[in-house]
Enzyme design. Structure first.
Site, PDB file in Angstrom:
ATOM      1  N   LEU A  19       4.325 -10.411  -1.121  1.00 19.89           N
ATOM      2  CA  LEU A  19       4.057 -10.054  -2.511  1.00 19.89           C
ATOM      3  C   LEU A  19       5.324  -9.674  -3.265  1.00 19.89           C
ATOM      4  O   LEU A  19       5.394  -9.821  -4.479  1.00 19.89           O
ATOM      5  CB  LEU A  19       3.053  -8.898  -2.582  1.00 19.89           C
ATOM      6  CG  LEU A  19       1.634  -9.210  -2.087  1.00 19.89           C
ATOM      7  CD1 LEU A  19       0.772  -7.947  -2.141  1.00 19.89           C
ATOM      8  CD2 LEU A  19       1.003 -10.312  -2.925  1.00 19.89           C
ATOM      9  N   GLY A  20       6.311  -9.160  -2.575  1.00 15.23           N
ATOM     10  CA  GLY A  20       7.547  -8.763  -3.241  1.00 15.23           C
ATOM     11  C   GLY A  20       8.370  -7.872  -2.338  1.00 15.23           C
ATOM     12  O   GLY A  20       7.993  -7.581  -1.197  1.00 15.23           O
ATOM     13  N   GLY A  44      11.523  -4.456  -2.509  1.00 13.22           N
ATOM     14  CA  GLY A  44      12.192  -3.449  -3.325  1.00 13.22           C
ATOM     15  C   GLY A  44      13.243  -2.720  -2.536  1.00 13.22           C
ATOM     16  O   GLY A  44      13.631  -3.132  -1.434  1.00 13.22           O
ATOM     17  N   MET A  56      13.093   0.049  -0.902  1.00  6.89           N
ATOM     18  CA  MET A  56      12.686   0.722   0.324  1.00  6.89           C
ATOM     19  C   MET A  56      12.003  -0.189   1.326  1.00  6.89           C
ATOM     20  O   MET A  56      11.851   0.181   2.486  1.00  6.89           O
ATOM     21  CB  MET A  56      11.740   1.883  -0.005  1.00  6.89           C
ATOM     22  CG  MET A  56      12.418   3.039  -0.690  1.00  6.89           C
ATOM     23  SD  MET A  56      11.301   4.415  -0.967  1.00  6.89           S
ATOM     24  CE  MET A  56      10.843   4.811   0.716  1.00  6.89           C
ATOM     25  N   GLY A  57      11.568  -1.359   0.908  1.00  3.63           N
ATOM     26  CA  GLY A  57      10.901  -2.211   1.873  1.00  3.63           C
ATOM     27  C   GLY A  57      10.358  -3.475   1.252  1.00  3.63           C
ATOM     28  O   GLY A  57      10.643  -3.817   0.100  1.00  3.63           O
ATOM     29  N   ASP A 117       9.874   8.295  -9.323  1.00  4.13           N
ATOM     30  CA  ASP A 117      10.373   6.933  -9.504  1.00  4.13           C
ATOM     31  C   ASP A 117       9.383   6.116 -10.338  1.00  4.13           C
ATOM     32  O   ASP A 117       9.087   4.968 -10.027  1.00  4.13           O
ATOM     33  CB  ASP A 117      10.610   6.266  -8.152  1.00  4.13           C
ATOM     34  CG  ASP A 117      11.408   4.962  -8.283  1.00  4.13           C
ATOM     35  OD1 ASP A 117      12.126   4.816  -9.287  1.00  4.13           O
ATOM     36  OD2 ASP A 117      11.295   4.100  -7.397  1.00  4.13           O
TER      37      ASP A 117
END
Length: 632
Positions: free
Chosen positions: A30-31, A33, A35-36, A146
C-alpha cells in the site's frame, strides 16, 4: 471504472517483501514511510487490513521497541468514529508490526496533489472530523505528534486519522539521533521544531495546518528545504492570503506561536459550525465527485492470497507405513530389538510370495527362515516391515506378549539365533575403592587450608580485621585491599561505566549487571514492582511517586556529598524507598545491590503532567562487582 484493481494503488510484492507476517498473507504493497512499509492483507474472515511492518533499522533499537510497545498498547485503547483502530500487533518479534482496519480512501496529501484544494464545506467537515479524532486520541493519553496530510485518510463517510502516537517510539533512538527524520517539518509546531516540546496543543497547531493545506492546496509555511521551512515556522507568520475569508480567524488561532493562545478542540468544532452556512453533517456527499471516485477505485481490492497447499512428502522405504496384508497373506515376523543397529529392510521383489504368519517363539529360540527366501536362521524375509500399534495379524495368529493392540515395547529379537548375552557384572569393588581414595585426598586438601591455631580460626571467621591488621572490604577483583603480608597483590577497584539519560518508565525496573541497563517491565510482582536493583513506581496508598530497590539498599546523598564509589561504600543511611518529592535535578542516590554492584544514580527529572507516559530520567555510573555479593 474498471473492476480490476489499480496498479498504482496496490503494488505487487517484491523479492525483499515478506510473504507472511504474523500469520497474515500479504496481498499487495500500500505504501511506505519513514518508519516502515504498509501492506494489504486480510483477516481469516476476509476483512481487509493495513499491516505496517517496522523498518529493520528501528527493530534493532531496544529503546524503540520499548516505546513502540507502549504506544501500540495505548493506541489499542482508541476507539473513535474518525480513527482507524489497531486490531492486531506484534511488538516483540524479530520485526515489529501492527495492523489497523483498511480505509478505502486516499490520503489528504494524495487527494490534494491530484485534485487541488477542497471546497469550504469539505474543509469544515474535514476539520470537524479530525478534531473529534484528536479529542478521542488525547482522551487516551496520547499526543499524535505527527499529524500531517499523509496521516489523514478520506473515507466515504468522513476522515480517518491514522498512526497516532506511533512516531513517539522513534524519538531519542539511535537511528533518529544519526539523522533519520520522523515527522514532516512543514507541519510541526514551533515548540516542537525549536525545543522538541510535545503537548496536545502541538496537535492543534497541526490541525490548523491541515485545514489550511486542504483549502489552499499547499502548506501554509511553504515548501523547500526542511531547515528553511522550520525557520519560517519558528520565526515567521504563515501565508494565508489564499485562504477563504471564513476560515482565516480559525486557522490563525490554531497557528498561534504560543500554545496557550490556541483554541481547545471543542472550540474548534464550535467555530466550524458557526462558519458553515448550512448544518454540518457527514455523509456520502462530503467530498467532491472526483475524490469520491478514487474511493470507489480503492474498493477494487486484490484477491486474498490463498495459502499454498503443503507439498506431498514421499517417504523413503524405511519411513513408509506398513500396508495391510492381502486376504490370506501372512503377518510379518517378529520386530527387531528396539535400539538395535540393524540394516534397513528391503522391499520384496515384484511377484514374490508374501511372508507367512509366524507362530510365537519361545525366548532364546532361533528365528525361523521364511519359506522361499535365502539366508540362515534369523534372516528377515524381503519386504519385512515393523507393524504399527494395533496391527491386525492373520487369522489364528496370536500376538506375542506386549505386542499387538496397545503395543508399547516390542519383544526382543536376537539375530542369528544366538541367545541374549548375560549382563556384565558391575565392578562395585573398584568404585567403592576409588570413592574412598578420593575422600582421603579431599580431606587432606581441606586440612591444608585450615589455620594452624584457634586464634587464627577466630580471626578468619570474624570476617573483619585479620591477624595482621588488614581489612577485607572487597570481593574477587573488587575494591579494597587484602592482607599484603601473605604475598598477594592488593586488589584494585573496578572501572566505572556511565550511562546518560536513561528513561525509566513507571512499573519498570533496572538491573545494574545489564550492559546497557535497559528498563524491563515488571509483570509479576504486582503492588511493589520489586524485581530490580532500581525501579520507579506510584505508591497508591500514599499517593506518591517513588524510586525503590528490591535487591539492595538506597542512600540519598546530601548536596555537599559527591557521588563516588568511596562515598557509597562509607554510607550506612540505608533505605529501600525514596520519594520523588525529595529529589531535584542533580540529586544523587547510591544504589548498593545485593549482587555486589554499586551505582550512583543522578536524578534528571520526570515526565510532564500531559505526557502520555510516566517516567523518570536518570544518569547512571556503575561499578560492577565492587563488593562481595550478599549471601541469599
Amino acid at each position: 471504472m474498471s473492476s480490476a484493481p489499480s496498479a498504482d494503488l496496490f503494488q505487487p510484492l517484491k523479492a525483499d517483501d515478506p510473504a507472511v507476517v504474523g500469520g497474515y498473507h500479504l496481498a499487495a504493497v500500500l505504501g511506505s514511510g519513514g518508519m516502515g512499509k504498509v501492506y494489504l492483507s486480510y483477516t481469516p474472515g476476509g476483512r481487509p487490513i493495513a499491516l505496517k511492518v517496522i523498518r529493520p533499522e528501528f527493530s534493532g533499537d531496544a529503546e524503540f521497541r520499548r516505546r513502540f510497545q507502549q504506544e501500540v498498547r495505548a493506541a489499542q485503547r482508541v476507539q473513535g468514529l474518525y480513527t482507524a483502530p489497531v486490531i492486531d500487533s506484534d511488538t516483540e518479534g524479530s520485526q515489529p508490526w501492527l495492523a489497523t482496519a483498511y480505509v478505502p480512501g486516499p490520503s489528504l496529501a494524495h487527494a490534494v496533489a491530484q485534485h487541488g484544494g477542497l471546497p469550504l464545506r469539505s474543509v469544515l467537515l474535514l476539520t470537524v472530523g479530525v478534531a473529534e479524532a484528536l479529542n478521542v486520541i488525547h482522551g487516551a493519553g496520547i499526543v499524535h505528534r505527527d499529524l500531517k496530510p499523509a496521516n489523514v485518510l478520506l473515507a466515504s463517510d468522513g476522515p480517518r486519522v491514522i498512526d497516532f502516537g506511533i512516531a513517539r517510539a522513534a524519538d531519542s533512538t539511535a537511528l533518529t539521533s544519526t539523522g533519520v527524520s520522523i515527522g514532516t517539518p512543514a507541519f510541526m509546531a514551533p515548540e516542537q521544531a525549536a525545543a522538541g516540546t510535545i503537548t496536545p496543543a502541538t496537535d492543534i497547531f497541526a490541525l490548523g495546518q491541515i485545514a489550511a493545506y486542504a483549502a489552499i492546496g499547499a502548506p501554509a509555511f511553504g515548501d523547500g528545504p526542511s531547515h528553511a521551512v522550520l525557520y519560517r515556522i519558528v520565526h515567521e507568520d504563515p501565508d494565508l492570503s489564499r485562504l477563504p475569508d471564513e476560515l482565516r480567524p480559525l486557522v490563525t488561532r490554531c497557528l498561534s506561536r504560543d500554545p496557550a493562545d490556541r483554541p481547545a478542540l471543542t472550540e474548534v468544532i464550535e467555530l466550524c459550525h458557526a462558519i458553515s452556512p448550512d448544518p454540518l453533517r457527514q455523509g456520502e456527499d462530503w467530498l467532491p465527485k472526483a475524490i469520491a471516485g478514487s474511493i470507489t477505485e480503492r474498493l477494487q481490492l486484490p484477491a486474498p492470497v490463498k495459502p499454498p497447499a503443503p507439498a506431498p512428502v514421499t517417504p523413503t522405504p524405511t519411513e513408509r507405513s506398513p500396508q495391510h496384508p492381502a486376504p490370506g497373506a501372512g503377518a510379518p515376523p517378529y520386530p527387531p530389538t528396539v535400539g538395535a543397529a540393524a540394516a534397513a529392510p528391503t522391499q520384496a521383489a515384484p511377484g514374490a510370495p508374501a511372508a507367512p504368519a509366524m507362530p510365537p517363539r519361545a525366548p532364546g529360540a532361533t528365528a525361523p527362515t521364511a519359506p522361499g527366501t535365502q539366508g540362515g536362521p534369523g534372516t528377515m524375509p524381503p519386504g519385512y516391515r515393523t507393524p504399527y500399534p494395533g496391527y491386525q495379524n492373520a487369522p489364528g495368529y496370536q500376538n506375542p506378549p506386549g505386542y499387538g493392540p496397545g503395543y508399547r515395547t516390542p519383544p526382543p529379537f536376537h539375530p542369528g539365533g544366538f541367545p541374549p548375552q548375560p549382563p556384565k557384572p558391575k565392578r562395585t569393588g573398584l568404585i567403592v575403592a576409588a570413592s574412598i581414595v578420593g575422600a582421603i585426598v579431599l580431606l587432606g586438601v581441606i586440612g591444608s587450608l585450615l589455620p594452624d591455631s584457634p586464634k587464627d580460626n577466630k580471626s578468619a571467621s570474624s570476617g573483619g580485621t585479620s591477624s595482621t591488621g588488614g581489612t577485607n572490604t572487597g570481593g574477587s577483583g573488587t575494591g579494597g585491599s587484602t592482607d599484603a603480608t601473605d604475598g598477594t597483590q592488593p586488589r584494585t577497584d573496578p572501572k566505572p561505566v556511565s550511562y546518560k539519560n536513561v528513561d525509566m518508565t513507571g512499573n519498570y525496573y533496572l538491573m545494574l549487571a545489564d550492559n546497557p541497563p535497559r528498563p524491563t517491565e515488571d509483570t509479576e510482582s504486582g503492588v511493589l514492582y520489586g524485581h530490580g536493583d532500581l525501579f520507579y513506581y506510584h505508591d497508591s496508598m500514599f499517593g506518591e511517586d517513588k524510586l525503590g530497590t528490591a535487591n539492595g539498599k538506597l542512600v540519598l546523598l546530601n548536596n555537599a556529598q559527591k557521588g563516588s564509589l568511596e562515598t557509597c561504600r562509607a554510607e550506612t543511611r540505608y533505605t529501600e524507598r525514596i520519594g520523588l518529592d525529595q529529589l531535584t535535578n542533580g540529586s544523587q542516590i547510591c544504589v548498593l545491590s545485593d549482587a555486589g554492584h554499586i551505582a550512583v544514580a543522578t536524578y534528571r527529572g520526570k515526565s510532564g503532567a500531559k505526557d502520555p507516559s510516566k517516567y523518570v530520567t536518570v544518569d547512571l555510573t556503575i561499578w560492577r562487582n565492587a563488593a562481595d555479593p550478599k549471601e541469599s
